[in-house]
Design a protein around this motif. Structure first.
Motif, PDB file in Angstrom:
ATOM      1  N   ARG A 136       0.811  -1.408   0.050  1.00 47.54           N
ATOM      2  CA  ARG A 136       0.066  -0.047  -0.038  1.00 47.54           C
ATOM      3  C   ARG A 136       0.870   1.280   0.132  1.00 47.54           C
ATOM      4  NH1 ARG A 136      -5.315  -1.533  -0.057  1.00 47.54           N
ATOM      5  NH2 ARG A 136      -5.651  -3.704   0.744  1.00 47.54           N
ATOM      6  N   CYS A 137       0.365   2.366   0.816  1.00 44.29           N
ATOM      7  CA  CYS A 137       1.057   3.668   0.411  1.00 44.29           C
ATOM      8  C   CYS A 137       2.602   3.602   0.731  1.00 44.29           C
ATOM      9  CB  CYS A 137       0.254   4.711   0.883  1.00 44.29           C
ATOM     10  SG  CYS A 137      -0.238   4.387   2.556  1.00 44.29           S
ATOM     11  N   ALA A 138       3.130   2.721   1.850  1.00 43.84           N
ATOM     12  CA  ALA A 138       4.516   2.394   2.308  1.00 43.84           C
ATOM     13  C   ALA A 138       5.316   1.694   1.220  1.00 43.84           C
ATOM     14  CB  ALA A 138       4.560   2.250   3.668  1.00 43.84           C
ATOM     15  N   ASP A 164       2.182  -8.824  -1.311  1.00 43.38           N
ATOM     16  CA  ASP A 164       1.125  -8.367  -0.333  1.00 43.38           C
ATOM     17  C   ASP A 164       0.109  -9.482  -0.167  1.00 43.38           C
ATOM     18  OD1 ASP A 164      -1.104  -7.071   0.889  1.00 43.38           O
ATOM     19  OD2 ASP A 164      -0.005  -5.310   0.610  1.00 43.38           O
ATOM     20  N   ARG A 165      -0.236  -9.812   0.880  1.00 41.51           N
ATOM     21  CA  ARG A 165      -1.424 -10.881   1.054  1.00 41.51           C
ATOM     22  C   ARG A 165      -2.715 -10.431   0.741  1.00 41.51           C
ATOM     23  NH1 ARG A 165      -1.475 -10.553   7.698  1.00 41.51           N
ATOM     24  NH2 ARG A 165      -2.885  -8.530   7.612  1.00 41.51           N
ATOM     25  N   THR A 183      -9.402   7.171   6.566  1.00 42.12           N
ATOM     26  CA  THR A 183     -10.433   8.431   6.076  1.00 42.12           C
ATOM     27  C   THR A 183      -9.793   9.181   5.043  1.00 42.12           C
ATOM     28  OG1 THR A 183      -9.473   9.572   8.122  1.00 42.12           O
ATOM     29  CG2 THR A 183     -11.596   8.342   8.625  1.00 42.12           C
ATOM     30  N   TYR A 193      -7.441  11.338   3.942  1.00 43.33           N
ATOM     31  CA  TYR A 193      -7.023  12.800   3.609  1.00 43.33           C
ATOM     32  C   TYR A 193      -5.612  12.765   3.559  1.00 43.33           C
ATOM     33  CZ  TYR A 193      -7.030  17.785   4.165  1.00 43.33           C
ATOM     34  OH  TYR A 193      -6.823  19.191   3.907  1.00 43.33           O
ATOM     35  N   ARG A 222      -8.920   4.527  -1.045  1.00 44.01           N
ATOM     36  CA  ARG A 222      -7.697   3.722  -0.963  1.00 44.01           C
ATOM     37  C   ARG A 222      -7.677   2.760  -2.061  1.00 44.01           C
ATOM     38  NH1 ARG A 222      -4.589   4.167   3.753  1.00 44.01           N
ATOM     39  NH2 ARG A 222      -3.197   2.683   2.680  1.00 44.01           N
ATOM     40  N   LEU A 269       3.980 -13.287   3.914  1.00 52.93           N
ATOM     41  CA  LEU A 269       5.100 -13.429   4.568  1.00 52.93           C
ATOM     42  C   LEU A 269       4.935 -14.231   5.857  1.00 52.93           C
ATOM     43  CD1 LEU A 269       8.371 -12.381   5.455  1.00 52.93           C
ATOM     44  CD2 LEU A 269       7.070 -10.893   6.660  1.00 52.93           C
ATOM     45  N   ASP A 289       3.370   2.414   8.614  1.00 55.37           N
ATOM     46  CA  ASP A 289       2.710   1.904   9.904  1.00 55.37           C
ATOM     47  C   ASP A 289       3.565   0.854  10.715  1.00 55.37           C
ATOM     48  OD1 ASP A 289       0.808   3.872   9.662  1.00 55.37           O
ATOM     49  OD2 ASP A 289      -1.029   2.580   9.496  1.00 55.37           O
ATOM     50  N   GLY A 320      -0.802   9.411   8.344  1.00 54.25           N
ATOM     51  CA  GLY A 320      -0.356   8.373   8.420  1.00 54.25           C
ATOM     52  C   GLY A 320       0.078   7.999   6.949  1.00 54.25           C
ATOM     53  N   ILE A 321      -0.555   8.560   5.789  1.00 53.70           N
ATOM     54  CA  ILE A 321      -0.268   8.352   4.450  1.00 53.70           C
ATOM     55  C   ILE A 321       0.824   9.294   3.962  1.00 53.70           C
ATOM     56  CG2 ILE A 321      -1.129   8.626   2.028  1.00 53.70           C
ATOM     57  CD1 ILE A 321      -3.891   8.097   2.977  1.00 53.70           C
TER      58      ILE A 321
HETATM   59  C1  LIG Z   1      -9.622   4.757  10.901  1.00 53.05           C
HETATM   60  C2  LIG Z   1      -8.352   5.139  10.161  1.00 53.05           C
HETATM   61  C3  LIG Z   1      -8.278   6.423   9.579  1.00 53.05           C
HETATM   62  C4  LIG Z   1      -7.369   7.015   8.971  1.00 53.05           C
HETATM   63  N1  LIG Z   1      -7.239   8.096   8.318  1.00 53.05           N
HETATM   64  C5  LIG Z   1      -6.340   8.646   7.735  1.00 53.05           C
HETATM   65  C6  LIG Z   1      -6.131   9.634   6.910  1.00 53.05           C
HETATM   66  O1  LIG Z   1      -7.378  10.548   6.665  1.00 53.05           O
HETATM   67  N2  LIG Z   1      -5.117  10.432   6.392  1.00 53.05           N
HETATM   68  C7  LIG Z   1      -3.769   9.532   6.536  1.00 53.05           C
HETATM   69  O2  LIG Z   1      -2.803  10.017   5.944  1.00 53.05           O
HETATM   70  N3  LIG Z   1      -3.649   8.670   7.158  1.00 53.05           N
HETATM   71  C8  LIG Z   1      -4.828   7.691   7.639  1.00 53.05           C
HETATM   72  N4  LIG Z   1      -4.804   6.920   8.492  1.00 53.05           N
HETATM   73  C9  LIG Z   1      -3.592   5.869   8.394  1.00 53.05           C
HETATM   74  C10 LIG Z   1      -3.148   5.296   7.107  1.00 53.05           C
HETATM   75  O3  LIG Z   1      -4.090   4.457   6.575  1.00 53.05           O
HETATM   76  C11 LIG Z   1      -2.111   4.516   7.365  1.00 53.05           C
HETATM   77  O4  LIG Z   1      -0.824   5.272   8.095  1.00 53.05           O
HETATM   78  C12 LIG Z   1      -1.595   3.745   6.219  1.00 53.05           C
HETATM   79  O5  LIG Z   1      -2.387   3.123   5.307  1.00 53.05           O
HETATM   80  C13 LIG Z   1      -0.123   3.215   6.315  1.00 53.05           C
HETATM   81  O6  LIG Z   1       0.123   2.673   5.184  1.00 53.05           O
HETATM   82  P1  LIG Z   1       1.029   1.323   5.199  1.00 53.05           P
HETATM   83  O7  LIG Z   1       1.580   0.966   3.662  1.00 53.05           O
HETATM   84  O8  LIG Z   1       2.204   1.596   6.045  1.00 53.05           O
HETATM   85  O9  LIG Z   1       0.327   0.191   5.919  1.00 53.05           O
HETATM   86  P2  LIG Z   1      -1.273  -0.321   5.387  1.00 53.05           P
HETATM   87  O10 LIG Z   1      -1.871   0.658   4.983  1.00 53.05           O
HETATM   88  O11 LIG Z   1      -1.647  -0.890   6.708  1.00 53.05           O
HETATM   89  O12 LIG Z   1      -0.858  -1.678   4.530  1.00 53.05           O
HETATM   90  C14 LIG Z   1       0.032  -2.851   4.800  1.00 53.05           C
HETATM   91  C15 LIG Z   1      -0.213  -3.831   3.881  1.00 53.05           C
HETATM   92  O13 LIG Z   1       0.754  -4.938   4.189  1.00 53.05           O
HETATM   93  C16 LIG Z   1       0.098  -6.154   3.830  1.00 53.05           C
HETATM   94  N5  LIG Z   1       0.519  -7.229   4.996  1.00 53.05           N
HETATM   95  C17 LIG Z   1       0.362  -7.100   6.120  1.00 53.05           C
HETATM   96  N6  LIG Z   1       0.940  -8.300   6.654  1.00 53.05           N
HETATM   97  C18 LIG Z   1       1.332  -9.106   5.565  1.00 53.05           C
HETATM   98  C19 LIG Z   1       2.329 -10.391   5.453  1.00 53.05           C
HETATM   99  N7  LIG Z   1       2.490 -11.088   6.635  1.00 53.05           N
HETATM  100  N8  LIG Z   1       2.416 -10.866   4.156  1.00 53.05           N
HETATM  101  C20 LIG Z   1       2.285  -9.890   3.008  1.00 53.05           C
HETATM  102  N9  LIG Z   1       1.423  -8.689   3.327  1.00 53.05           N
HETATM  103  C21 LIG Z   1       1.024  -8.303   4.562  1.00 53.05           C
HETATM  104  C22 LIG Z   1      -1.517  -5.871   4.143  1.00 53.05           C
HETATM  105  O14 LIG Z   1      -2.381  -6.639   3.385  1.00 53.05           O
HETATM  106  C23 LIG Z   1      -1.570  -4.417   3.633  1.00 53.05           C
HETATM  107  O15 LIG Z   1      -2.051  -4.365   2.220  1.00 53.05           O
HETATM  108  C24 LIG Z   1      -5.933   6.224   8.999  1.00 53.05           C
HETATM  109  C25 LIG Z   1      -5.941   4.975   9.829  1.00 53.05           C
HETATM  110  C26 LIG Z   1      -7.318   4.415  10.224  1.00 53.05           C
HETATM  111  C27 LIG Z   1      -6.968   3.109  10.910  1.00 53.05           C
END
Ligand SMILES: Cc1cc2nc3c(=O)[nH]c(=O)nc-3n(C[C@H](O)[C@H](O)[C@H](O)COP(=O)(O)OP(=O)(O)OC[C@H]3O[C@@H](n4cnc5c(N)ncnc54)[C@H](O)[C@@H]3O)c2cc1C
Length: 414
Positions: free
Chosen positions: A14-16, A35-36, A46, A48, A103, A127, A286, A298-299
């Motif tokens: 996803r975004c990271a 990605d799983r 949410t 933004y 998203r 993983l 995250d 977070g994004i």
């Molecule tokens: C209710 C809520 C509202 C939010 N609102 C906002 C907002 O308005 N603006 C903002 O900037 N941020 C917001 N955030 C935070 C933001 O969504 C996260 O910070 C962001 O999604 C983090 O991205 P990421 O790629 O680190 O992790 P994630 O988006 O959690 O992606 C992790 C990925 O890893 C994969 N994964 C997990 N475990 C495994 C494994 N063992 N093997 C393979 N794949 C795996 C998952 O399937 C997933 O696709 C919000 C969060 C929540 C919960």
């Protein structure tokens, strides 16, 4: 040609994860991303993206594709008690608007861009183990996809697998800082309802309306964590009542347009910093640092970390000591860049509205430049020391900041 097939394996797309994989591939590295989940798909958010995050999308050549799917949010209104501010934050690197794509839109677009840059992507691939050499250095991953198991090797394994990161657990990443969950949040999508980003703050309540794809508006309601047990027994009723009581006009517009998707929510948002990296591994997004979503960062933070990690490690993966040096410097840079935002977020997430704050915001409302500063600070832009609090003098603010830094440094060392 090296005998190790990949320079980097990125877990999570996803975004990271997609952003990290994209940048490493553009820097000439051989990257596998897994990605799983499969894409396009939604995840809890949410939506933004602050101007700082949008500036990354523009730098990476992806902003036009986001802007084609959802409106530019270049106006914010913020209501607290009888006081209402309207304006926008200062542009960041020439970007004046925030965006809030679904998203399913944003993450799929990032995956596509990573694949176009040369990343090999395996969806529905989980993983579940790490490979290590005799010095305990991480050298690869164990994967499972539709019942089939395999192993892949790389110089660097990046965990972008979210707050409950499997990679962090397998690598033994220590938690450096942790605070109790502060809020719980529920949100749903409504037809129409808002034409700009609206925020409403009251004691124990924080309501936001975020226009997104296809003329829909996401409306969110935050409650203190201590109300979670009660709220979750009838979340729909608690959500609607919180919006009605805090933002009655928005509530009427929601009911006019109608709700288009079921209510979603969580009371399990942790607040922590984990170690960012170790021999052969790193965490982004995250997975390494999570904070309450109330400040919507977070994004933006995920993009920032992806850029930092790629900038540090690009060109170092063939040489383990150089790579480790780069990872250590990524870890320091990540902490310095995000620690102030973390404390801001915890402070907002207390959902406390003391009278002096309302008076300070009433003062801000009288002045267009201070209003712009206020919205910029809300978006996470560095603030002038004197704007830190309506009650603090510049000297007090500097002393306070020094004390905070000393405390954080002590926490990290401990
Ligand atoms: C209710 C809520 C509202 C939010 N609102 C906002 C907002 O308005 N603006 C903002 O900037 N941020 C917001 N955030 C935070 C933001 O969504 C996260 O910070 C962001 O999604 C983090 O991205 P990421 O790629 O680190 O992790 P994630 O988006 O959690 O992606 C992790 C990925 O890893 C994969 N994964 C997990 N475990 C495994 C494994 N063992 N093997 C393979 N794949 C795996 C998952 O399937 C997933 O696709 C919000 C969060 C929540 C919960």
């Amino acid at each position: 040609m090296s005998e190790v097939p990949y320079d980097a394996i990125v877990v999570g797309a996803r975004c990271a994860g997609s952003a990290t994989a994209l940048l490493l591939a553009r820097a000439g590295h051989r990257v596998l991303m897994v990605d799983r989940a499969s894409f396009p798909s939604d995840t809890m958010s949410t939506l933004y993206i602050q101007q700082r995050g949008v500036a990354h999308l523009r730098r990476w050549g992806l902003l036009d594709r986001v802007a084609a799917r959802c409106p530019a949010l270049d106006r914010v209104s913020y209501t607290i008690g009888a006081v209402r501010l309207e304006g926008c934050s200062r542009p960041v690197d020439g970007v004046g608007a925030a965006y809030a794509p679904r998203r399913s839109t944003l993450d799929a677009l990032l995956v596509e861009a990573a694949v176009a840059a040369g990343v090999e992507f395996r969806p529905s691939c989980t993983l579940d183990g790490l490979l290590r050499d005799e010095d305990d250095r991480v050298t690869g991953v164990r994967l499972r996809s539709r019942g089939v198991r395999c192993e892949e090797r790389a110089r660097l394994v990046v965990g972008a697998d979210g707050m409950r990161s499997t990679l962090a657990e397998l690598a033994g990443a220590r938690t450096l800082i942790e605070d109790e969950p502060k809020t719980c949040v529920y949100y749903a999508f409504w037809d129409g309802a808002a034409d700009h980003f609206e925020l409403y703050e009251a004691q124990d309540r924080w309501i936001g309306a975020v226009p997104t794809d296809d003329g829909q508006t996401l409306v969110q309601a935050y409650f203190p964590q201590h109300e979670y047990a009660r709220v979750r027994t009838d979340a729909q009723a608690a959500y609607l009542e919180a919006v009605r009581a805090t933002a009655p006009d928005l509530h009427a517009r929601m009911l006019d347009g109608g709700c288009t998707e079921r209510l979603r929510g969580t009371g399990h948002q942790r607040n922590f910093f984990r170690e960012a990296a170790g021999p052969g591994w790193a965490l982004v997004g995250d997975a390494g640092h999570h904070r309450d979503s109330i400040t919507a960062r977070g994004i933006t933070h995920a993009f920032l970390q992806a850029q930092m990690l790629a900038d540090r490690v690009a060109g170092t993966t063939e040489d383990a000591p150089r790579l480790d040096l780069a990872l250590r410097s990524y870890a320091r840079e990540r902490y310095d860049a995000l620690i102030d935002d973390y404390h801001d977020t915890l402070s907002t997430a207390r959902l406390s509205v003391p009278e002096h704050r309302v008076r300070m915001i009433a003062e801000v409302a009288r002045d267009a430049a201070r209003t712009e500063d206020f919205f910029s600070a809300m978006g996470g832009a560095p603030r002038p020391a004197t704007a830190d609090s309506g009650a603090r003098s510049a000297a007090e603010a500097v002393r306070w900041m020094r004390a905070q830094r000393a405390q954080r440094a002590a926490a990290v060392k401990g």
